[in-house]
Design an enzyme around this catalytic site. Structure first.
Site, PDB file in Angstrom:
ATOM      1  N   SER A 199      -6.749   8.528 -16.226  1.00  0.00           N
ATOM      2  CA  SER A 199      -6.364   9.819 -16.809  1.00  0.00           C
ATOM      3  C   SER A 199      -5.555   9.565 -18.082  1.00  0.00           C
ATOM      4  CB  SER A 199      -5.545  10.625 -15.795  1.00  0.00           C
ATOM      5  OG  SER A 199      -4.556   9.823 -15.221  1.00  0.00           O
ATOM      6  N   GLU A 218      -2.945 -11.609  -3.412  1.00  0.00           N
ATOM      7  CA  GLU A 218      -3.708 -10.381  -3.241  1.00  0.00           C
ATOM      8  C   GLU A 218      -3.195  -9.398  -4.294  1.00  0.00           C
ATOM      9  OE1 GLU A 218      -5.231  -8.289   0.845  1.00  0.00           O
ATOM     10  OE2 GLU A 218      -3.090  -8.418   0.510  1.00  0.00           O
ATOM     11  N   HIS A 261      -1.369 -20.058   8.127  1.00  0.00           N
ATOM     12  CA  HIS A 261      -1.069 -18.665   7.819  1.00  0.00           C
ATOM     13  C   HIS A 261       0.351 -18.329   8.253  1.00  0.00           C
ATOM     14  CE1 HIS A 261      -1.733 -14.152   8.586  1.00  0.00           C
ATOM     15  NE2 HIS A 261      -1.678 -14.337   7.292  1.00  0.00           N
ATOM     16  N   HIS A 263      -0.340 -12.865   0.266  1.00  0.00           N
ATOM     17  CA  HIS A 263      -0.877 -11.511   0.473  1.00  0.00           C
ATOM     18  C   HIS A 263       0.279 -10.528   0.537  1.00  0.00           C
ATOM     19  CE1 HIS A 263      -5.328 -11.895   1.279  1.00  0.00           C
ATOM     20  NE2 HIS A 263      -4.929 -13.009   0.696  1.00  0.00           N
ATOM     21  N   GLU A 264       0.002  -9.293   0.157  1.00  0.00           N
ATOM     22  CA  GLU A 264       1.059  -8.290  -0.070  1.00  0.00           C
ATOM     23  C   GLU A 264       2.149  -8.913  -0.938  1.00  0.00           C
ATOM     24  OE1 GLU A 264       0.469  -9.174   3.342  1.00  0.00           O
ATOM     25  OE2 GLU A 264      -1.286  -7.907   3.279  1.00  0.00           O
ATOM     26  N   GLU A 289     -11.130  -6.811   2.470  1.00  0.00           N
ATOM     27  CA  GLU A 289     -10.799  -6.346   3.822  1.00  0.00           C
ATOM     28  C   GLU A 289     -10.908  -4.829   3.971  1.00  0.00           C
ATOM     29  OE1 GLU A 289      -6.996  -8.179   3.987  1.00  0.00           O
ATOM     30  OE2 GLU A 289      -5.945  -6.470   3.138  1.00  0.00           O
TER      31      GLU A 289
HETATM   32  C1  NOJ Z   1      -3.241  -8.368   5.479  1.00  0.00           C
HETATM   33  C2  NOJ Z   1      -3.861  -9.469   4.695  1.00  0.00           C
HETATM   34  O1  NOJ Z   1      -4.367  -9.014   3.464  1.00  0.00           O
HETATM   35  C3  NOJ Z   1      -4.959 -10.087   5.517  1.00  0.00           C
HETATM   36  O2  NOJ Z   1      -5.652 -11.050   4.762  1.00  0.00           O
HETATM   37  C4  NOJ Z   1      -4.376 -10.668   6.770  1.00  0.00           C
HETATM   38  O3  NOJ Z   1      -5.431 -11.103   7.565  1.00  0.00           O
HETATM   39  C5  NOJ Z   1      -3.567  -9.622   7.532  1.00  0.00           C
HETATM   40  N1  NOJ Z   1      -2.660  -8.945   6.697  1.00  0.00           N
HETATM   41  C6  NOJ Z   1      -2.779 -10.274   8.654  1.00  0.00           C
HETATM   42  O4  NOJ Z   1      -1.771 -11.069   8.121  1.00  0.00           O
END
Ligand code: NOJ
Length: 688
Positions: A196, A481, A392, A462-463, A487
């Site tokens: 926009s 990410e 992880h 991630h996050e 996902e």
């Molecule tokens: C969100 C993440 O983006 C994903 O890759 C992950 O599997 C889940 N959280 C669990 O941690």
């Protein structure tokens, strides 16, 4: 007022230092009205920054090729328990510098980066008491401008709390902006982009990409965010974008102590959308690597016990569907070893997932595996097979819990030869109420990165907080990410990612840096679920299969996943492209591109002669004639083409991929046909 500029060859590594006192601006200047504004131009002369004091306020503006881009815009701060640093200011001095150096990236979209700019640094003093001083440094590059504040040590400004940064970007043009809202309570950066006029935006994240009415592209972002709050932007009807910083739980924005330096505020400028990438302004504004030895940092492709959890065939927590079992992990290691993948991500291996894991902030252990997961044995097995485990670490925003375990966990991983981790920060705030993008979390992410570097561990977040180019200083900061990845297609959340999504990401999120998007889902309709009813339109991938291949080239990541279950790749000829495609590049050329419509990117393998081409489109079918003039002249090549099948369509017929070979050279023009929601991936290798 422009000074002579040193022009050095691109290969010159040493910066030319020209610290010049600016005669027209001195501490004895009679008053604000008497001070002429200062200007600095980019090495090619096209981008010009002007800085000056007007009615006691400090303002800057930016022009490109004589066109106004940013109108005079205010600089300054507001503090808790101290007057704002905004009024009654005077320029006290200035210095200039010119740099032309070329540095090599350990990995990246390009091997070498030219850092070529002219700098103007202005010193500013508050004329009334308390008489505080600060500096603003402007670096003017051919591809944009960066500026930052420096607050020197001084009795009148020691420790401070910033309650507002007054920086503005008063845009000359009500450009079309592609944006995601900032401080959304649940999504962090994971939202679909809207577009926009920039004068109508809510508070938005950066990078903020804009296209002016005459086609100029401007990206506002920041670089070297280390100990500060993330910068968001809030617009007003008169086209003023004001910096709004993410707050601490107590409302403060930034706690600091002089000497202090802010992140760079950046404006990337490009005549065409395709010139926005590869973007190097951010890395140029970060300090060089602090790692003496980066040889342990290796870009790689990986597979993982991951997609199964998202499509419900496996669970993170213990029980009959537990994904991270010893047997399952061995199967993934074998698959990785057999297909040349460097890593196997394993999620749900550690204690803490049972129950509502998103609320388990304090319960995660980062060292204790579930009983059905033989951590030591699997790490050894992976090593034997030439593969690395990727551990992880989901924190669910339990930051104190994670930081308590950091040293012990990273020592364990290092001892086991685990060279990469994927961290996760599901949740909006820490238990103590600190926001995801505030200074507290920015400090946390840096702490993790430094600890990981000490233990020779590469990081995929991630996050995350947004990318501000820290991979230059810490090249173990591989990917992250920070946008809606694959996902969302598994969850069907908010309809999954629409076909245009990645054609927007390329010109917005990706300008900041690499993304762990996790491409490569072959089971486009996601049949392999456990039978849990899913509305057919809710959980599927909204691309053709050929587009999944093209994403490996288009969306850059030094750690790229083959996201699907191994069984979905078995016997699929198109899988060869994923096996072949590199994750480290010598050079990158964007051949075609329009934001939200299409992108075609060619990249040359790092240290090799192969080129790879990725083309993607939105929901429209498109045809392009693409000259391969980037190939070495006179050399014979073979193009291995993975194209959408004749009637392919992301919705009705996503799977057909036509695989063919043809002779190619620098004189070839390839006709590239993309189906609706489709793509094309091409490997171009020397013949013979
Ligand atoms: C969100 C993440 O983006 C994903 O890759 C992950 O599997 C889940 N959280 C669990 O941690």
């Amino acid at each position: 007022m422009s000074m002579p500029v040193h022009s050095l060859p691109a290969t010159c590594r040493a910066a030319a230092r020209l610290a010049l006192a600016v005669a027209a601006v001195s501490a004895t200047a009679a008053g604000a009205g008497a001070q002429a504004p200062l200007r600095a131009a980019s090495p090619d002369g096209r981008n010009v920054v002007t800085v000056g004091v007007q009615d006691g306020g400090l303002f800057y503006s930016v022009e490109r090729g004589g066109r106004k881009i940013v109108l005079p815009s205010r600089l300054g701060f507001e503090f808790r328990d101290a007057p704002p640093l905004r009024d009654g200011l005077a320029l006290e001095g200035a210095s200039r510098d010119s740099v032309d150096e070329t540095w090599e990236q350990p990995w990246g979209e390009v091997a070498r980066v030219r850092n070529h700019y002219n700098e103007l640094r202005v010193s500013v003093v508050e004329r009334a008491l308390p008489g505080r001083r600060f500096e603003v440094a402007f670096r003017v590059f051919d591809d944009g401008v960066g500026f930052r504040y420096q607050l020197p040590r001084q009795p009148a400004l020691q420790s401070f709390v910033i309650t507002d940064e007054l920086t503005e970007f008063h845009m000359a043009n009500d450009a079309r902006a592609w944006w995601i809202p900032a401080n959304d309570p649940t999504h962090r950066y994971e939202l679909l982009y809207g577009s926009s006029p920039m004068s109508t935006l809510p508070e938005v994240h950066t990078p903020l990409t804009m296209e002016t009415h005459d086609g100029l592209h401007v990206v506002i972002h920041e670089a070297n965010l280390v100990d500060y709050a993330a910068m968001n932007l809030t617009s007003s009807r008169d086209r003023r974008l004001r910096v709004t910083l993410t707050a601490w739980a107590d409302g403060a924005k930034v706690y600091g102590r002089t000497p202090f330096v802010t992140p760079w505020r950046t404006l990337q400028l490009a005549d065409r959308a395709r010139d926005l990438a590869p973007s190097v302004l951010g890395v140029n504004l970060n300090p060089p690597s602090v790692l003496d030895d980066a040889s342990w940092i290796r870009p790689m492709k990986y597979v993982g016990i991951w997609w199964g959890m998202h499509i419900n065939t496996m669970t993170w927590g213990s029980g009959p569907k537990h994904g991270a079992t010893t047997a399952n992990t061995r199967r993934y290691i074998d698959f990785a070893a057999g297909n040349g993948f460097g890593g196997v991500l394993v999620e749900g291996w550690n204690e803490g997932w049972d129950g509502d894991w998103a609320a388990n902030a304090e319960r995660f252990s980062f060292t204790r595996p579930y009983p059905d997961y033989d951590l030591e044995g699997l790490a050894a097995y992976a090593r034997e097979r030439g593969v690395g485990l990727i551990a992880h670490n989901e924190t669910s925003m339990g930051i104190a819990n994670y930081e308590r375990q950091l040293e012990e966990a990273f020592s364990l991983y290092e001892r086991l030869g685990i060279r990469a981790i994927k961290t996760g920060y599901v949740g909006d705030r820490t238990k103590e109420g600190h926001a995801h993008h505030g200074q507290y979390m920015v400090r946390h992410w840096r702490k993790v990165l430094e600890a990981a570097a000490r233990h020779h561990i590469m990081v995929d977040v991630h996050e995350p907080i947004k990318d501000t180019g820290e991979r230059r200083t810490y090249p173990n900061m591989m990917t992250r990410e920070g946008a809606r990845g694959q996902e969302y297609n598994a969850w069907g959340a908010e309809g999954g990612n629409p076909p245009e999504h990645e054609t927007i990401l390329f010109f917005t999120r990706m300008v900041a840096g690499p993304m762990d998007f996790t491409p490569g889902v072959f089971d486009i309709r996601i049949a392999s679920t456990d039978g849990t009813p899913r509305p057919p339109e809710a959980a599927r991938v909204r691309t053709t299969l050929a587009k999944q291949l093209a994403l490996y080239v288009v969306l850059y990541s030094p750690l790229h996943m083959a996201a699907d279950l191994p069984e979905n790749y078995e016997g699929k000829p198109a899988f060869r492209f994923i096996r072949d495609v590199p994750v480290d590049w010598e050079q990158t050329r964007v051949l075609e591109g329009r934001i939200g419509d299409y992108v075609i990117v060619a990249r040359q393998e790092r240290g090799g002669s192969d080129w790879y081409l990725g083309a993607i489109t939105d929901e429209e079918a498109r045809t392009f004639d693409v000259p391969l003039s980037f190939l070495e002249p006179g050399r014979a090549y073979v193009a291995e083409v993975y194209a959408d099948g004749a009637d392919a369509h992301w919705l009705t017929d996503p799977l057909p991929v036509d695989i063919s070979e043809q002779a190619a050279s620098a004189r070839t023009t390839l006709r590239i046909r993309l189906a609706p929601g489709g793509g094309q991936a091409i490997r171009i290798r020397p013949a013979g």
